[in-house]
Design an enzyme around this catalytic site. Structure first.
Site, short mmCIF file in Angstrom:
data_model
loop_
_atom_site.label_atom_id
_atom_site.label_comp_id
_atom_site.label_asym_id
_atom_site.label_seq_id
_atom_site.Cartn_x
_atom_site.Cartn_y
_atom_site.Cartn_z
N ASP A 154 46.21 35.77 37.77
CA ASP A 154 46.85 34.73 36.92
C ASP A 154 48.11 34.96 37.11
OD1 ASP A 154 47.29 36.95 34.99
OD2 ASP A 154 47.52 35.36 33.50
N GLU A 155 48.65 35.84 38.09
CA GLU A 155 50.26 35.81 38.20
C GLU A 155 50.54 36.20 39.52
OE1 GLU A 155 52.80 39.25 36.41
OE2 GLU A 155 50.81 39.14 35.40
N ASP B 102 53.06 32.67 35.95
CA ASP B 102 52.29 33.35 35.11
C ASP B 102 51.63 32.51 34.37
OD1 ASP B 102 51.07 35.43 33.75
OD2 ASP B 102 52.53 35.77 32.26
MG LIG Z 1 49.19 35.26 32.11
#
Ligand SMILES: [Mg+2]
Length: 373
Positions: free
Chosen positions: A115-116, A19
């Site tokens: 983003d993960e 993350d």
């Molecule tokens: Mg994040």
């Protein structure tokens, strides 16, 4: 790449959850030195007139500013906070670069948003063999090549890996070794369980259920009675059991509108009225993000927590409100409505054709996966 036999094999899996830290804000601070060291917020309106915070920089978080907070509130907490217009195209590009780094180690990557992602490195491409070392190398590569930081959680399943990645943010690396998984789950406060929202956490606390260990004292049937289908998941997860695969082809995200009703619906007329409203909400979202999709999914949750989904796909993508409404209605009327009480209805659209650069915007929205039951 050999196919791993995750379901039948007794081999412990190696799962990493990665993350990025304050992703949008960090990209802005990287690209614009004048933002560095300053409380900044991506999204929202500077006058505090509306909109919500998409991402706050760590400097802004010190003032208590959080994602999804109203701009107005953010400004109250920190009058000098800078509001920055999102550049989804830039975030999407970075996301692609991050994914390229992941692919050096595995192709079993399941992105959850820009983003993960989950990675299954049970068998990694470079024969490193250690998920912890792989996570470290990925973090190092992201730092060296992209000048950004990520946090990683490493464990034997998705659930624990995801919780672990959040524990040492920013720039964190947390490994929950197999032997510690059960103990880890027992001491975990219920509000930290991802998938447990505010309402469920409150309910659990009213029942004196504060940790995994408390949940563990209940029989599966009791948990199902209290929490519906999720009860079955809780029963397994507090014992460290989560065999959900990392699914590499889950790019097919959906845009959804759903509503839980104060009073259960029991006539088809009431249900159709609600579908009409949901179709309008979904249509507005699709318009805002300029998306057209080929698959329309209807989600129904009954008063006894049973949940079903029904979907229909079209040869060409649509964004027509009437098509959304009519399709959802037909799907509803195709189910057995006799003596049914419905507590939730949802309409989702997936199989997108992107008209513009909407992927970034999409990941910020509430999504549900029509494949999950
Ligand atoms: Mg994040």
């Amino acid at each position: 790449m050999p196919v791993t036999e995750k379901e039948s094999s007794p081999v412990l899996r190696k799962i990493i959850h990665i993350d990025m830290d304050a992703f949008y804000a960090s990209v802005e601070q990287r690209d614009f030195p004048e933002y560095r060291g300053k409380p900044i917020v991506v999204g929202g309106s500077p006058e505090g007139r509306g909109g919500v915070v998409a991402t706050a920089s760590y400097e802004a978080r010190k003032f208590g500013i959080r994602s999804a907070m109203a701009s107005k509130k953010a400004r109250e907490l920190c009058p000098e906070v800078l509001f920055i217009k999102p550049r989804f195209e830039a975030y999407k590009e970075v996301s692609k670069q991050i994914r390229e780094i992941f692919h050096r180690y595995t192709d079993i990557i399941e992105p959850l948003s820009l983003d993960e992602a989950y990675l299954d490195v049970t068998e990694d491409k470079q024969k490193i063999g250690s998920a912890l070392i792989i996570a470290q190398r990925i973090k190092e590569a992201i730092k060296a090549e992209l000048q950004l930081t990520a946090s990683a959680g490493v464990s034997v399943n998705k659930f624990v890996a995801k919780i672990a990645s959040d524990m040492r943010k920013p720039d964190g690396l947390m490994f929950i070794e197999p032997a510690r998984v059960v103990e880890f789950m027992e001491q975990l406060p219920v509000e930290k369980f991802h998938g447990v929202g505010k309402v469920t956490a409150e309910k659990m606390k009213m029942l004196n259920l504060y940790t995994g260990a408390d949940l563990k004292k209940l029989e599966e049937a009791e948990l199902v009675k209290l929490f519906g289908k999720a009860g079955r998941f809780y029963f397994r997860i507090v014992r460290g059991q989560d065999d959900r695969h990392v699914e590499p082809n889950r790019e097919t995200k959906s845009l959804a509108a759903e509503d839980t009703f104060q009073l259960d619906l029991h006539t088809s007329e009431e249900m159709i009225v609600e579908l009409d409203k949901l179709a309008t909400i979904l249509f507005n979202r699709m318009t805002r993000y300029q998306l057209k999709g080929r698959t329309i999914t209807l989600k129904i949750k009954y008063s006894d927590f049973r949940q079903i989904t029904r979907n229909r796909s079209f040869p060409t993508p649509t964004s027509d409100r009437e098509v959304l409404f009519e399709t959802a209605k037909q799907l509803l009327l195709g189910t057995d409505l006799n003596d049914q009480r419905i507590r939730l209805l949802g309409i989702a659209i997936s199989n997108f054709q992107e008209i513009t650069h909407a992927a970034g915007a999409r990941s910020q929205l509430e999504l549900f996966d029509p494949q999950t039951e």
